[in-house]
Scaffold this motif. Sequence first.
Motif, PDB file in Angstrom:
ATOM      1  N   ASP A  33      14.780 -15.927  -2.920  1.00  0.00           N
ATOM      2  CA  ASP A  33      14.403 -16.470  -1.614  1.00  0.00           C
ATOM      3  C   ASP A  33      13.024 -17.120  -1.604  1.00  0.00           C
ATOM      4  N   VAL A  34      12.315 -17.111  -2.710  1.00  0.00           N
ATOM      5  CA  VAL A  34      10.935 -17.600  -2.731  1.00  0.00           C
ATOM      6  C   VAL A  34      10.855 -18.904  -3.519  1.00  0.00           C
ATOM      7  N   GLU A  35      10.298 -19.917  -2.884  1.00  0.00           N
ATOM      8  CA  GLU A  35      10.153 -21.210  -3.537  1.00  0.00           C
ATOM      9  C   GLU A  35       8.676 -21.566  -3.650  1.00  0.00           C
ATOM     10  N   PRO A  36       8.288 -22.266  -4.711  1.00  0.00           N
ATOM     11  CA  PRO A  36       6.894 -22.727  -4.806  1.00  0.00           C
ATOM     12  C   PRO A  36       6.608 -23.776  -3.732  1.00  0.00           C
ATOM     13  N   TRP A  37       5.341 -23.885  -3.376  1.00  0.00           N
ATOM     14  CA  TRP A  37       4.946 -24.805  -2.303  1.00  0.00           C
ATOM     15  C   TRP A  37       3.507 -25.218  -2.549  1.00  0.00           C
ATOM     16  N   SER A  38       3.177 -26.455  -2.199  1.00  0.00           N
ATOM     17  CA  SER A  38       1.802 -26.933  -2.371  1.00  0.00           C
ATOM     18  C   SER A  38       1.460 -27.900  -1.243  1.00  0.00           C
ATOM     19  N   ALA A  39       0.159 -27.996  -0.934  1.00  0.00           N
ATOM     20  CA  ALA A  39      -0.303 -28.885   0.142  1.00  0.00           C
ATOM     21  C   ALA A  39      -1.825 -28.949   0.123  1.00  0.00           C
ATOM     22  N   HIS A  40      -2.374 -30.002   0.738  1.00  0.00           N
ATOM     23  CA  HIS A  40      -3.811 -30.071   0.977  1.00  0.00           C
ATOM     24  C   HIS A  40      -4.103 -29.413   2.328  1.00  0.00           C
ATOM     25  N   LEU A  41      -5.012 -28.445   2.338  1.00  0.00           N
ATOM     26  CA  LEU A  41      -5.373 -27.719   3.551  1.00  0.00           C
ATOM     27  C   LEU A  41      -6.890 -27.647   3.674  1.00  0.00           C
ATOM     28  N   TRP A  42      -7.342 -27.265   4.852  1.00  0.00           N
ATOM     29  CA  TRP A  42      -8.765 -27.036   5.075  1.00  0.00           C
ATOM     30  C   TRP A  42      -9.033 -25.533   5.069  1.00  0.00           C
ATOM     31  N   LYS A  43     -10.060 -25.130   4.330  1.00  0.00           N
ATOM     32  CA  LYS A  43     -10.404 -23.718   4.187  1.00  0.00           C
ATOM     33  C   LYS A  43     -11.790 -23.467   4.778  1.00  0.00           C
ATOM     34  N   ARG A  44     -11.892 -22.422   5.580  1.00  0.00           N
ATOM     35  CA  ARG A  44     -13.181 -22.095   6.205  1.00  0.00           C
ATOM     36  C   ARG A  44     -14.093 -21.396   5.208  1.00  0.00           C
TER      37      ARG A  44
END
Length: 248
Positions: A33-44
């Motif tokens: 049930d687990v798939e890899p995922w990636s994205a550009h995000l903003w981190k505090r």
Amino acid sequence: MAEPQSPAVPRAREAAWSMSSSTASEFRHALSDVEPWSAHLWKRCNGVFVRWTKRYFMLQDGVLQWASPGEMVMHSSVDFSKTKCVVRASDSAVTIQPAPGKKWHQTDKHRRAGSRLAIVLTVDGAVDCMGRAESLEQLARRLQEHIDYGRTMRQRREHLDTLFTDLRLGFAPILDLTDGAGELGDATCAICCEDMFGPTCRAPVIQTRCGRHFHAACVRPWARQRAACPLCREPWVAPGPAAAGEDL
């Protein structure tokens, strides 16, 4: 001459096989049930001033990794199998934090390792409010999937550690607790002084190499700290020829 094998050993191996097969089935279900995922995000980033920095994030196999955009190596990571975490989504950000009473594992590769400080993420501010809320909810769901995967990995690792320890020490689980006392008449656990056998007894019981019986939850911690049975002082692991004083 080879040491005679305790009858507890083959029973422990048989139980270990059946238990590990069941655990492997649960693990395969979690994995599917687990798939890899990636994205550009903003981190505090918390410092003298609170600021947000853009990072490239990747979720894979229960591990969250991140790096500056354009970098080829992920320098920072969180392994969810090592820390029990909770994730929450608000209208503006997603917060990941160790569960109450827990801290980030010391071996994690980020500045919050060893602390309870939260990791706070958000999406691009150019997204409209509705799209932003939906994106944050999706991010929280994906993080939760990998946190659950990490929990399964942690439980499987602990389960296998217990099985291997039981095999090494010659511990065998007793499957029928309704059949009265053990072979040596030990109806009461000598560690906690509670009954082990009878129609109302549910706590798992273990037979040791020397034939004694104890609650599994009592004797396993005992065996981690002491090398012998608390009743007969028989060593958990029989000494080899050198330890017994025989010529090699």
